[in-house]
Design an enzyme around this catalytic site. Structure first.
Site, PDB file in Angstrom:
ATOM      1  N   TYR A   1       1.401  14.668   1.730  1.00 26.93           N
ATOM      2  CA  TYR A   1       1.909  14.282   0.412  1.00 26.93           C
ATOM      3  C   TYR A   1       3.418  14.117   0.497  1.00 26.93           C
ATOM      4  CZ  TYR A   1      -0.301  13.462  -4.034  1.00 26.93           C
ATOM      5  OH  TYR A   1      -0.894  12.849  -5.090  1.00 26.93           O
TER       6      TYR A   1
ATOM      7  N   GLU B   1       5.910  12.577  -2.191  1.00 26.35           N
ATOM      8  CA  GLU B   1       6.526  11.893  -3.342  1.00 26.35           C
ATOM      9  C   GLU B   1       8.032  11.850  -3.152  1.00 26.35           C
ATOM     10  OE1 GLU B   1       3.612  12.710  -7.181  1.00 26.35           O
ATOM     11  OE2 GLU B   1       5.506  13.778  -7.007  1.00 26.35           O
TER      12      GLU B   1
ATOM     13  N   ASP C   1       8.160 -14.129  -4.652  1.00 23.54           N
ATOM     14  CA  ASP C   1       6.931 -13.429  -4.269  1.00 23.54           C
ATOM     15  C   ASP C   1       6.427 -14.082  -2.984  1.00 23.54           C
ATOM     16  OD1 ASP C   1       4.591 -12.124  -3.943  1.00 23.54           O
ATOM     17  OD2 ASP C   1       3.722 -12.641  -5.892  1.00 23.54           O
TER      18      ASP C   1
ATOM     19  N   THR D   1       3.608  -8.835   0.879  1.00 20.79           N
ATOM     20  CA  THR D   1       2.543  -7.975   1.398  1.00 20.79           C
ATOM     21  C   THR D   1       2.802  -7.797   2.884  1.00 20.79           C
ATOM     22  OG1 THR D   1       1.156  -9.870   1.946  1.00 20.79           O
ATOM     23  CG2 THR D   1       0.804  -8.865  -0.208  1.00 20.79           C
TER      24      THR D   1
ATOM     25  N   LYS E   1      -0.884  -9.958   5.378  1.00 26.79           N
ATOM     26  CA  LYS E   1      -1.292 -11.359   5.511  1.00 26.79           C
ATOM     27  C   LYS E   1      -0.806 -11.887   6.864  1.00 26.79           C
ATOM     28  CE  LYS E   1      -1.901 -11.706   0.545  1.00 26.79           C
ATOM     29  NZ  LYS E   1      -1.506 -12.277  -0.757  1.00 26.79           N
TER      30      LYS E   1
ATOM     31  N   ARG F   1      -2.772  -3.115   5.096  1.00 29.40           N
ATOM     32  CA  ARG F   1      -2.848  -3.547   3.707  1.00 29.40           C
ATOM     33  C   ARG F   1      -1.768  -2.818   2.896  1.00 29.40           C
ATOM     34  NH1 ARG F   1      -6.075  -6.581   1.475  1.00 29.40           N
ATOM     35  NH2 ARG F   1      -6.935  -6.877   3.547  1.00 29.40           N
TER      36      ARG F   1
HETATM   37  C1  LIG Z   1      -1.613 -11.705  -2.003  1.00 25.64           C
HETATM   38  C2  LIG Z   1      -0.620 -11.927  -3.068  1.00 25.64           C
HETATM   39  C3  LIG Z   1      -0.275 -10.913  -3.979  1.00 25.64           C
HETATM   40  C4  LIG Z   1      -1.020  -9.612  -4.116  1.00 25.64           C
HETATM   41  O1  LIG Z   1      -1.243  -8.830  -3.025  1.00 25.64           O
HETATM   42  P1  LIG Z   1      -2.328  -7.646  -3.138  1.00 25.64           P
HETATM   43  O2  LIG Z   1      -1.997  -6.790  -1.971  1.00 25.64           O
HETATM   44  O3  LIG Z   1      -3.672  -8.278  -3.084  1.00 25.64           O
HETATM   45  O4  LIG Z   1      -2.111  -6.948  -4.438  1.00 25.64           O
HETATM   46  C5  LIG Z   1       0.739 -11.160  -4.891  1.00 25.64           C
HETATM   47  N1  LIG Z   1       1.368 -12.341  -4.936  1.00 25.64           N
HETATM   48  C6  LIG Z   1       1.047 -13.343  -4.085  1.00 25.64           C
HETATM   49  C7  LIG Z   1       1.805 -14.625  -4.176  1.00 25.64           C
HETATM   50  C8  LIG Z   1       0.045 -13.182  -3.145  1.00 25.64           C
HETATM   51  O5  LIG Z   1      -0.252 -14.179  -2.320  1.00 25.64           O
END
Ligand SMILES: *Cc1c(COP(=O)(O)O)cnc(C)c1O
Length: 413
Positions: A60, A62, A206, A232, A235, A241
């Protein structure tokens, strides 16, 4: 069931919980005996999996390194500092927060850091490839903020820059979001910065999809332009993840407080350790070569799909992503996806800009990790078109898929 080499010792699980062990091996078999063309997926390394399955999962923690709410964090603090330092150096960022549990929670934290409920935000509309967190009414974003969507040009499929500028001038948003789940081209971050500056908005990139290409030098970086970059790690970046936020020094504290304690509790130390491993891998020449091969493969995949008669959005790709309309083959996206799934080609449907029907979204991150190159992309595109047209039945198609992936095990023994 043929047992594909397990990247981690499954012996313990087999002895302790054979029921679950069988599920794990079944999924491993599925992943290695079918074609993984889902644009958001990849195969992370055995080293990343080892960190994920480590006793760091027990801890843990935090708070942040050196300022935790729990005792005994001296070792995991080193892991998180390592992950942060590697992320900063990989992306040339002044600050990195590596605690976000997912891409969506990274976006939530970015909004929390910069916005108040009710603020106006400009983002790519969902029908054009915006993510749920870019204003979907089913998501916190659409409920708590006033989203104004911009779109893509009906002819070219490219982001309509004139519309972005006009909407920004009209609505004076507090933030502009650039980034997409399906846009196959590079995003012009300098343009978005210019518009954001003109109307006094924050720029949030994003970059969940292209961040791995950015790490490998195969796509432009949003870091010099955006106030906050959300991403993320699972990907194209090929890590565990999870999510990540990059920003400048002056927003560092606001971003950190927006992640913890505003949107999350304890950090997942095993995932953070796995992120550190992935950042380390992404800093190697091998990863740079990988990222460029991902794009080269996607270009060939797109071009061959065009040759086969599909309509590829924007006519091609700059990234790992290809979106295509199978309508000229006489089949809609949903039907096509069903036929492809039965044949062992796993991919998604997606919205098609300015169309009533759905299209197909494919990506080359996973197959490239497996070692596939241009030659295999031509084979995949031809097989895909044959299956969609109904010329190749699912049984022979499955055999062809097995033959194809058989030479490229994701986790070789
Ligand atoms: C994949 C993705 C997310 C979200 O990612 P998660 O891990 O599934 O929550 C947010 N924004 C964009 C543009 C994405 O391609």
């Amino acid at each position: 069931m043929p047992v594909t080499h397990a990247p981690q010792t499954t012996d313990v699980l087999t002895r302790q919980d054979p029921e679950l062990a069988e599920i794990l091996l079944g999924e491993l078999h599925r992943q290695s005996s079918t074609l993984q063309l889902i644009a958001a997926e990849n195969f992370c390394s055995p080293a990343v999996l080892a960190a994920l399955g480590s006793p760091l999962a027990n801890k843990y923690a935090e708070g942040y390194p050196g300022a935790r709410h729990h005792g005994g964090c001296e070792i995991v603090d080193v892991a998180e500092r390592l992950a942060v330092d590697r992320a900063k150096s990989l992306f040339g960022a002044e600050h990195a927060n590596v605690q976000s549990h997912s891409g969506s929670s990274a976006v939530l934290a970015a909004y929390a850091a910069l916005l108040r409920p009710g603020d106006t935000v400009l983002a790519l509309g969902l029908p054009y490839g915006g993510h749920l967190t870019h204003g979907s009414p089913a998501n916190f974003s659409g409920r708590w903020f006033d989203f104004v969507p911009y779109g893509v040009d009906a002819e070219t499929g490219l982001i309509d820059h004139d519309q972005v500028r006009t909407l920004a001038r009209t609505h004076r948003p507090k933030a502009i979001v650039c980034g997409s789940i399906a846009y196959p081209r590079h995003i012009d971050y300098a343009f978005f910065r210019e518009v954001a500056d003109e109307v006094g908005a924050y720029l949030i990139a994003d970059a969940a999809h292209p961040i791995g290409l950015v790490a490998g030098g195969a796509a432009p970086s949003p870091v010099p332009y955006a106030d906050v970059v959300c991403a993320t790690t699972h990907k194209v970046l090929r890590g565990p993840r999870g999510g990540m936020i990059l920003c400048g020094r002056e927003l560092a504290e606001r971003v950190d407080r927006a992640v913890f304690p505003f949107t999350q509790g304890g950090a997942q130390m095993h995932t953070i350790a796995a992120k550190a491993v992935a950042f380390g891998e992404a800093a190697t020449p091998a990863f740079t070569a990988y990222a460029h091969q991902v794009v080269a493969n996607a270009r060939v995949l797109a071009a061959t799909l065009v040759d086969e008669g599909l309509v590829v959005t924007t006519g091609g790709t700059d990234t790992h992503l290809v979106t295509a309309d199978p309508a000229p083959l006489g089949v809609d996206g949903r039907t096509a996806r069903g036929r492809l799934a039965a044949a062992g080609l796993v991919l998604d449907c997606c919205a098609l800009p300015h169309a009533d029907t759905r299209g197909l979204r494919l990506g080359t991150a996973a197959v490239t990790t497996q070692g596939m190159a241009e030659k295999e992309m031509v084979r995949i595109a031809a097989l895909l078109a044959g299956v969609v047209r109904g010329e190749v039945e699912s049984v022979p198609a499955r055999e062809e898929v097995r033959d194809l992936v058989g030479g490229f095990p994701p986790y070789p023994a």
